[in-house]
Design a protein around this motif. Structure first.
Motif, mmCIF file in Angstrom:
data_model
loop_
_atom_site.group_PDB
_atom_site.id
_atom_site.type_symbol
_atom_site.label_atom_id
_atom_site.label_comp_id
_atom_site.label_asym_id
_atom_site.label_seq_id
_atom_site.Cartn_x
_atom_site.Cartn_y
_atom_site.Cartn_z
ATOM 1 N N GLY A 1 2.368 -1.170 9.477
ATOM 2 C CA GLY A 1 1.405 -0.597 10.432
ATOM 3 C C GLY A 1 1.497 0.919 10.326
ATOM 4 N N GLY A 2 1.058 1.667 11.183
ATOM 5 C CA GLY A 2 1.073 3.207 11.417
ATOM 6 C C GLY A 2 0.249 3.719 12.604
ATOM 7 N N LYS A 3 0.213 4.923 12.472
ATOM 8 C CA LYS A 3 -0.202 5.900 13.552
ATOM 9 C C LYS A 3 -1.232 6.714 12.857
ATOM 10 N N SER A 4 -2.087 6.160 12.235
ATOM 11 C CA SER A 4 -3.261 7.006 11.222
ATOM 12 C C SER A 4 -4.049 7.982 11.943
ATOM 13 N N PRO A 5 -3.802 9.252 11.282
ATOM 14 C CA PRO A 5 -4.764 10.270 11.697
ATOM 15 C C PRO A 5 -6.259 10.450 11.433
ATOM 16 N N ASP B 1 -4.497 24.054 15.096
ATOM 17 C CA ASP B 1 -4.916 25.401 14.880
ATOM 18 C C ASP B 1 -5.489 25.779 13.592
ATOM 19 N N ASP B 2 -4.609 25.301 12.704
ATOM 20 C CA ASP B 2 -5.388 25.701 11.266
ATOM 21 C C ASP B 2 -5.006 24.572 10.282
ATOM 22 N N GLU B 3 -5.326 24.716 8.889
ATOM 23 C CA GLU B 3 -4.994 23.560 8.116
ATOM 24 C C GLU B 3 -3.619 23.437 7.900
ATOM 25 N N ALA B 4 -2.714 24.318 7.997
ATOM 26 C CA ALA B 4 -1.235 23.934 7.583
ATOM 27 C C ALA B 4 -0.876 22.992 8.838
ATOM 28 N N ASP B 5 -1.198 23.736 10.145
ATOM 29 C CA ASP B 5 -0.947 23.018 11.533
ATOM 30 C C ASP B 5 -1.382 21.431 11.487
ATOM 31 N N ALA B 6 -2.567 21.376 10.938
ATOM 32 C CA ALA B 6 -3.145 19.692 10.669
ATOM 33 C C ALA B 6 -2.195 18.907 9.792
ATOM 34 N N ILE B 7 -1.905 19.422 8.826
ATOM 35 C CA ILE B 7 -0.990 18.740 7.953
ATOM 36 C C ILE B 7 0.418 18.449 8.576
ATOM 37 N N ARG B 8 0.920 19.572 9.173
ATOM 38 C CA ARG B 8 2.177 19.130 9.778
ATOM 39 C C ARG B 8 2.038 18.095 10.804
ATOM 40 N N LEU B 9 1.027 18.082 11.480
ATOM 41 C CA LEU B 9 0.568 16.947 12.525
ATOM 42 C C LEU B 9 0.500 15.725 11.857
ATOM 43 N N ALA B 10 -0.474 16.034 11.046
ATOM 44 C CA ALA B 10 -0.767 14.544 10.460
ATOM 45 C C ALA B 10 0.556 13.547 9.984
ATOM 46 N N ASN B 11 1.425 14.492 9.404
ATOM 47 C CA ASN B 11 2.538 13.985 8.326
ATOM 48 C C ASN B 11 3.740 13.805 9.700
ATOM 49 N N GLY B 12 3.422 14.148 10.727
ATOM 50 C CA GLY B 12 4.613 14.628 11.767
ATOM 51 C C GLY B 12 4.887 13.109 12.598
ATOM 52 N N THR B 13 4.492 12.076 12.076
ATOM 53 C CA THR B 13 5.112 10.716 12.589
ATOM 54 C C THR B 13 6.054 9.927 11.688
ATOM 55 N N ASP B 14 6.639 8.824 12.158
ATOM 56 C CA ASP B 14 7.523 8.105 11.328
ATOM 57 C C ASP B 14 6.665 7.312 10.085
ATOM 58 N N ILE C 1 -2.766 5.242 6.417
ATOM 59 C CA ILE C 1 -3.932 5.831 5.904
ATOM 60 C C ILE C 1 -4.082 6.962 6.665
ATOM 61 N N ALA C 2 -5.253 7.709 6.206
ATOM 62 C CA ALA C 2 -5.813 9.090 7.005
ATOM 63 C C ALA C 2 -7.089 9.099 6.789
ATOM 64 N N GLY C 3 -7.990 9.778 7.528
ATOM 65 C CA GLY C 3 -9.239 10.178 7.639
ATOM 66 C C GLY C 3 -9.445 11.695 7.494
ATOM 67 N N VAL C 4 -10.216 12.458 6.780
ATOM 68 C CA VAL C 4 -10.212 13.886 6.695
ATOM 69 C C VAL C 4 -11.783 14.203 6.644
ATOM 70 N N MET D 1 -5.899 18.687 1.107
ATOM 71 C CA MET D 1 -5.356 17.534 2.305
ATOM 72 C C MET D 1 -5.073 16.522 1.763
ATOM 73 N N ALA D 2 -5.839 15.858 0.791
ATOM 74 C CA ALA D 2 -5.686 14.792 0.075
ATOM 75 C C ALA D 2 -4.104 14.506 -0.513
ATOM 76 N N LYS D 3 -3.980 15.961 -1.089
ATOM 77 C CA LYS D 3 -2.709 15.841 -1.736
ATOM 78 C C LYS D 3 -1.495 16.093 -0.757
ATOM 79 N N ALA D 4 -1.613 16.737 0.331
ATOM 80 C CA ALA D 4 -0.700 17.082 1.042
ATOM 81 C C ALA D 4 -0.025 15.844 2.132
ATOM 82 N N ILE D 5 -0.976 15.057 2.417
ATOM 83 C CA ILE D 5 -0.902 13.823 3.448
ATOM 84 C C ILE D 5 0.016 12.674 2.723
ATOM 85 N N ARG D 6 0.940 12.511 3.535
ATOM 86 C CA ARG D 6 1.821 11.464 3.038
ATOM 87 C C ARG D 6 1.174 10.274 3.609
#
Ligand code: NAI
Ligand code: MG
Length: 479
Positions: A250-254, A393-406, A410-413, A424-429
């Motif tokens: 499962g997940g908490k997908s952004p 706030d900005d792209e860096a914040d979005a990445i931090r937030l997207a990757n900020g759960t356990d 998946i993710a949608g951008v 974004m595709a490369k930064a998202i885990r």
């Protein structure tokens, strides 16, 4: 239907315990049937039958013939589409149109893997002079499969399709909350002529049949989809026997929305991806992260859409059905109550249809605004029709937030900037990243699986065939 039986070695039989479990329709809370309460003795017989099949006729069958059986099962499922659709909707409570998609998807799993069975090639490797090396991809042997209740039919195809295509003999333990379609699909598989023992089905409780399967010393791989907690138990049990695991937890997908995105398109997809199966989807996009400059405007539009959502019984074919059980309803309502206690504001809430039965397990679709980043609504899987909105706030914040759960499933951008899409595709885990779209459900060809606590190993596509096989290196010294 053989609903009170287990299927072992090509035969339907009563479980050793002689006991049964009641099945309930989530739309009404009423009893609709019974299933076998399989347990350790049945699992042991099923594993032994699978081993015999693997060492016997099934294991010796040519890949092309295995593929034909799978393809034939795909066809057979399509011939029974209406019947399976009705059964899946009744058993899980999901809207009829979604159940129909699921049945089409399970047919496609068998078609895809039927076609793939004879296309899984090995390799040769350049080595020292006088040597020739080849890598054979061999089936693992006997594979154990434990699947959840949210997509019983699809999961049947997703897990058994690649395992059987690769030549493994399988033992499946479906979920006690919903598995009538798995029983019917096993009957159809028996009709198309899989050799005895290639497919074995043991319905029953997780802590009985499931635990017996994951701790069985004679399985060669276990594939599990379900909760992170049970994923730990499965992995520990398998570790005792050095059995490898594929875990999807499962997940908490952004869903990440930048200011330059097409808002209308994003909103339609974001809502659909969340409410699909009433939020009970491992890949549900359950967090919407919105660039601060458009936050208010986007939330106004999203709220308007959310207010119109309706939950009701499966046959009404609304946006949401009930959730699977009383336990799950209480779990989801618990998240809503705690959010209220923590003063998190509801931006919009849909309704439960007035015609819905009081006995059904309904939850109103709910959108929360300005969810604090450390709140459970922003971090934990709710598995219900609940969406948490969070500004960034900005792209860096979005990445931090997207990757900020356990999690990292998946993710949608959503952005029109090509360079940002790629960054974004490369930064998202996460195991899958969608650009200006979202959705894993139908993507049979698309490798799928988690980073971090979303699990490990890959399902779907050719990656799944690799998981269900093992490389053997053969070295010829020909001088
Ligand atoms: P669960 O993890 O208990 O059930 C999934 C499967 O595991 C079922 O077949 C069950 O019988 C089996 N199982 C349970 N205990 C077991 C054990 N000790 N040993 C072996 N097998 C066992 O999930 P549950 O309790 O139905 O749902 C709880 C939460 O888990 C949900 O609210 C959701 O957050 C998550 N979940 C995630 C799923 C996904 O698709 N990733 C699917 C189902 C649940
Ligand atoms: Mg459980």
């Amino acid at each position: 239907m053989n609903s009170t039986r287990v299927f072992i070695d090509g035969h339907w039989a009563s479980p050793t315990s002689g006991e049964i479990l009641d099945m309930v329709a989530p739309s009404t809370g009423e009893k609709i049937g019974t299933i076998a309460r399989g347990a350790a003795a049945d699992i042991d017989m099923a594993v032994k039958a699978a081993r015999r099949a693997f060492e016997g006729p099934w294991g010796q069958m040519a890949a092309v013939d295995r593929g034909r059986l799978l393809s034939r099962l795909g066809q057979k499922i399509l011939e029974h589409e209406d019947e399976l659709t009705a059964l899946e909707a009744l058993d899980t409570g999901k809207a009829l149109k979604l159940a129909r998609n699921d049945i089409k998807a399970v047919a496609r799993y068998f078609e895809f893997y039927g076609g793939a069975a004879d296309k899984l090639h090995g390799e040769t490797i350049p080595f020292l002079n006088g040597y020739q090396v080849m890598i054979l991809r061999e089936p693992r042997g006997v594979t154990g499969h434990i699947i959840p209740w949210n997509y019983p039919a699809q999961m049947f195809g997703r897990t058994l399709g690649p395992a059987l295509a690769a030549g493994n003999a399988a033992v499946l333990k479906p979920a006690e909350e919903a598995c009538l379609s798995c029983i019917r699909l096993t009957e159809l598989a028996a009709e198309v002529g899989f050799p005895d023992g290639a497919i074995n089905l043991v319905p029953g409780l997780g802590e009985e049949a499931g635990a017996a399967l994951s701790s069985h010393p004679d399985i060669d791989l276990i594939s599990f989809t379900g909760s992170p907690e049970v994923g730990v138990l499965i992995q520990k049990a398998a570790a005792e026997n050095h059995v490898p695991c594929v875990l999807e937890l499962g997940g908490k997908s952004p869903q990440i929305v930048f200011a330059d995105a097409d808002h209308g398109k994003a909103i339609e997809t974001i809502v659909a991806a969340l409410v699909q199966n009433t939020g009970q989807t491992c890949s549900a996009g359950s967090r919407v992260l919105i660039e601060r400059s458009i936050y208010d405007q986007f939330m106004t539009q999203l709220s308007r859409r959310f207010k119109n959502l309706r939950a009701g019984p499966h046959q009404m074919d609304l946006d949401c059905g009930p959730v699977i059980s009383k336990v799950q309803q209480e779990r989801v309502l618990g998240f809503l109550e705690r959010a209220r206690a923590d003063n998190i504001e509801i931006a919009a809430q849909g309704e439960v249809h007035a015609g819905a039965s009081d006995g059904g397990y309904f939850v109103p679709p709910t959108l929360f605004r300005l969810v604090p980043r450390d709140h459970e609504l922003a971090r934990e899987e709710v598995f219900g029709p609940v969406l948490a909105a969070i500004p960034f706030d900005d792209e860096a914040d979005a990445i931090r937030l997207a990757n900020g759960t356990d999690f990292g499933l998946i993710a949608g951008v959503w952005t029109d900037s090509g360079a940002r899409q790629m960054r974004m595709a490369k930064a998202i885990r996460a195991g899958q990243v969608y650009i200006n779209g979202y959705g894993a459900g139908g993507g049979i060809e698309l490798p799928f699986g988690g980073f971090k606590k979303s699990g490990h190993g890959r399902e779907k596509g050719f990656e799944a065939l690799r998981e269900f096989t093992v490389a053997k290196t053969v070295v010829f010294n020909h001088g």
